[in-house]
Design a protein around this motif. Structure first.
Motif, mmCIF file in Angstrom:
data_model
loop_
_atom_site.group_PDB
_atom_site.id
_atom_site.type_symbol
_atom_site.label_atom_id
_atom_site.label_comp_id
_atom_site.label_asym_id
_atom_site.label_seq_id
_atom_site.Cartn_x
_atom_site.Cartn_y
_atom_site.Cartn_z
ATOM 1 N N GLN A 1 26.056 -27.660 -32.944
ATOM 2 C CA GLN A 1 24.659 -27.910 -33.291
ATOM 3 C C GLN A 1 23.939 -26.577 -33.470
ATOM 4 O OE1 GLN A 1 22.898 -30.224 -30.183
ATOM 5 N NE2 GLN A 1 24.229 -31.977 -30.509
ATOM 6 N N THR A 2 23.266 -26.446 -34.584
ATOM 7 C CA THR A 2 22.519 -25.211 -34.813
ATOM 8 C C THR A 2 21.093 -25.378 -34.321
ATOM 9 O OG1 THR A 2 21.947 -25.901 -37.046
ATOM 10 C CG2 THR A 2 23.897 -24.507 -36.802
ATOM 11 N N ASN A 3 20.512 -24.272 -33.948
ATOM 12 C CA ASN A 3 19.128 -24.254 -33.505
ATOM 13 C C ASN A 3 18.233 -24.337 -34.734
ATOM 14 O OD1 ASN A 3 16.524 -22.938 -32.725
ATOM 15 N ND2 ASN A 3 17.540 -22.917 -30.743
ATOM 16 N N ALA A 4 17.174 -25.130 -34.662
ATOM 17 C CA ALA A 4 16.309 -25.322 -35.823
ATOM 18 C C ALA A 4 15.577 -24.036 -36.205
ATOM 19 C CB ALA A 4 15.306 -26.427 -35.549
ATOM 20 N N ALA A 5 15.094 -23.290 -35.225
ATOM 21 C CA ALA A 5 14.321 -22.085 -35.519
ATOM 22 C C ALA A 5 15.215 -20.883 -35.795
ATOM 23 C CB ALA A 5 13.381 -21.773 -34.357
ATOM 24 N N ILE A 6 16.384 -20.843 -35.135
ATOM 25 C CA ILE A 6 17.306 -19.714 -35.310
ATOM 26 C C ILE A 6 18.652 -20.296 -35.747
ATOM 27 C CG2 ILE A 6 18.289 -17.669 -34.221
ATOM 28 C CD1 ILE A 6 16.117 -17.924 -32.068
ATOM 29 N N PRO A 7 18.868 -20.476 -37.051
ATOM 30 C CA PRO A 7 20.066 -21.177 -37.522
ATOM 31 C C PRO A 7 21.380 -20.467 -37.239
ATOM 32 C CG PRO A 7 18.661 -20.497 -39.370
ATOM 33 C CD PRO A 7 17.963 -20.105 -38.119
ATOM 34 N N TYR A 8 21.374 -19.167 -37.015
ATOM 35 C CA TYR A 8 22.618 -18.456 -36.720
ATOM 36 C C TYR A 8 23.011 -18.545 -35.245
ATOM 37 C CZ TYR A 8 19.097 -14.916 -35.647
ATOM 38 O OH TYR A 8 17.997 -14.267 -35.170
ATOM 39 N N LEU A 9 22.237 -19.267 -34.465
ATOM 40 C CA LEU A 9 22.501 -19.438 -33.041
ATOM 41 C C LEU A 9 22.728 -20.921 -32.755
ATOM 42 C CD1 LEU A 9 22.487 -17.726 -30.414
ATOM 43 C CD2 LEU A 9 20.115 -18.376 -30.134
ATOM 44 N N SER A 10 23.872 -21.230 -32.152
ATOM 45 C CA SER A 10 24.139 -22.642 -31.854
ATOM 46 C C SER A 10 23.553 -23.010 -30.496
ATOM 47 C CB SER A 10 25.646 -22.914 -31.863
ATOM 48 O OG SER A 10 26.245 -22.401 -30.702
ATOM 49 N N THR A 11 23.327 -24.286 -30.311
ATOM 50 C CA THR A 11 22.792 -24.780 -29.046
ATOM 51 C C THR A 11 23.792 -24.529 -27.921
ATOM 52 O OG1 THR A 11 21.590 -26.465 -30.288
ATOM 53 C CG2 THR A 11 21.795 -26.801 -27.929
ATOM 54 N N GLY A 12 25.067 -24.598 -28.227
ATOM 55 C CA GLY A 12 26.089 -24.327 -27.219
ATOM 56 C C GLY A 12 26.032 -22.897 -26.710
ATOM 57 N N GLN A 13 25.717 -21.963 -27.593
ATOM 58 C CA GLN A 13 25.582 -20.569 -27.163
ATOM 59 C C GLN A 13 24.396 -20.402 -26.220
ATOM 60 O OE1 GLN A 13 25.399 -19.031 -31.147
ATOM 61 N NE2 GLN A 13 27.442 -18.112 -30.988
ATOM 62 N N ILE A 14 23.355 -21.161 -26.451
ATOM 63 C CA ILE A 14 22.190 -21.119 -25.568
ATOM 64 C C ILE A 14 22.559 -21.698 -24.202
ATOM 65 C CG2 ILE A 14 19.851 -22.003 -25.211
ATOM 66 C CD1 ILE A 14 19.630 -22.067 -28.338
ATOM 67 N N TYR A 15 23.321 -22.783 -24.195
ATOM 68 C CA TYR A 15 23.705 -23.450 -22.947
ATOM 69 C C TYR A 15 24.760 -22.678 -22.154
ATOM 70 C CZ TYR A 15 21.220 -27.713 -24.364
ATOM 71 O OH TYR A 15 20.272 -28.626 -24.715
ATOM 72 N N LEU A 16 25.322 -21.632 -22.726
ATOM 73 C CA LEU A 16 26.306 -20.821 -22.000
ATOM 74 C C LEU A 16 25.740 -20.240 -20.709
ATOM 75 C CD1 LEU A 16 28.388 -18.766 -24.573
ATOM 76 C CD2 LEU A 16 29.241 -20.196 -22.740
ATOM 77 N N PRO B 1 2.562 -15.815 -37.076
ATOM 78 C CA PRO B 1 3.499 -15.861 -35.946
ATOM 79 C C PRO B 1 4.853 -16.399 -36.392
ATOM 80 C CG PRO B 1 1.994 -17.704 -35.818
ATOM 81 C CD PRO B 1 1.542 -16.851 -36.984
ATOM 82 N N GLY B 2 5.895 -15.781 -35.904
ATOM 83 C CA GLY B 2 7.236 -16.198 -36.288
ATOM 84 C C GLY B 2 7.786 -17.250 -35.349
ATOM 85 N N ALA B 3 8.379 -18.276 -35.923
ATOM 86 C CA ALA B 3 8.991 -19.324 -35.100
ATOM 87 C C ALA B 3 10.246 -18.802 -34.411
ATOM 88 C CB ALA B 3 9.326 -20.526 -35.972
ATOM 89 N N GLN B 4 10.919 -17.867 -35.055
ATOM 90 C CA GLN B 4 12.139 -17.317 -34.460
ATOM 91 C C GLN B 4 11.848 -16.528 -33.197
ATOM 92 O OE1 GLN B 4 14.113 -15.107 -37.524
ATOM 93 N NE2 GLN B 4 15.241 -16.917 -38.240
ATOM 94 N N SER B 5 10.798 -15.735 -33.221
ATOM 95 C CA SER B 5 10.494 -14.943 -32.025
ATOM 96 C C SER B 5 10.031 -15.832 -30.878
ATOM 97 C CB SER B 5 9.450 -13.867 -32.340
ATOM 98 O OG SER B 5 8.244 -14.443 -32.777
#
Length: 169
Positions: free
Chosen positions: A117-132, A40-44
């Motif tokens: 802040q980068t996401n631990a599982a998906i390093p090319y995605l920042s936490t700020g982008q998630i919070y958008l 299982p992938g952590a990214q998915s």
């Protein structure tokens, strides 16, 4: 105003359908990779969580625009139409204040604080982008609040004008 609302509804519905479809694909891949490949992938898994949050917030905004949000209408249903519309306007104003203060302003602050802040599982995605999702959902919900206030105000004005006692000349 009705045309703008329909377009906003279409945009949100499209986003919800797209997110739901992508979420289905990602979760299906997660299950298949877990059972068929034993890997299982952590990214998915992380991507599925993020898409679920975005889908929930966008769906909540869309539901709010359709006045499908949960309410307890026991008190409101027992009031006259004037008081019911007045109470709906007051409620929409309070919800608008919440949407602007918490979702838009607070969400934008959270985005700004976590953009590096980068996401631990998906390093090319920042936490700020998630919070958008927070300020975006807040803007949509605020629009629907303003739309509901205008519509309820117009209905209240119509009710008041039709029930006004006529003066004799």
């Amino acid at each position: 105003m009705e045309t703008i609302k329909r377009r906003v509804d279409l945009i949100l519905a499209f986003c919800c359908i797209l997110l739901c479809g992508l979420l289905t694909v990602v979760v299906t891949w997660q299950v298949a990779s877990r059972y068929l490949l034993s890997s299982p992938g952590a990214q998915s898994e992380e991507l599925a969580k993020i898409m679920f949050v975005w889908l929930t917030l966008f769906s909540a905004a869309l539901l709010f625009g359709e006045k499908g949000h949960m309410n307890i209408g026991l008190l409101c249903d027992s009031l006259s139409i004037r008081w019911r519309l007045s109470l709906q306007i007051l409620t929409s104003v309070l919800i608008l204040a919440f949407c602007v203060a918490i979702l838009v302003v607070g969400g934008w602050d959270a985005v700004g604080r976590t953009m590096r802040q980068t996401n631990a599982a998906i390093p090319y995605l920042s936490t700020g982008q998630i919070y958008l999702a927070l300020p975006i959902c807040g803007v949509f919900s605020s629009f629907y609040c303003i739309y509901n206030i205008i519509c309820d105000w117009q209905r209240l004005a119509a009710v008041i004008s039709t029930h006004r006692p006529e003066t004799e000349d």
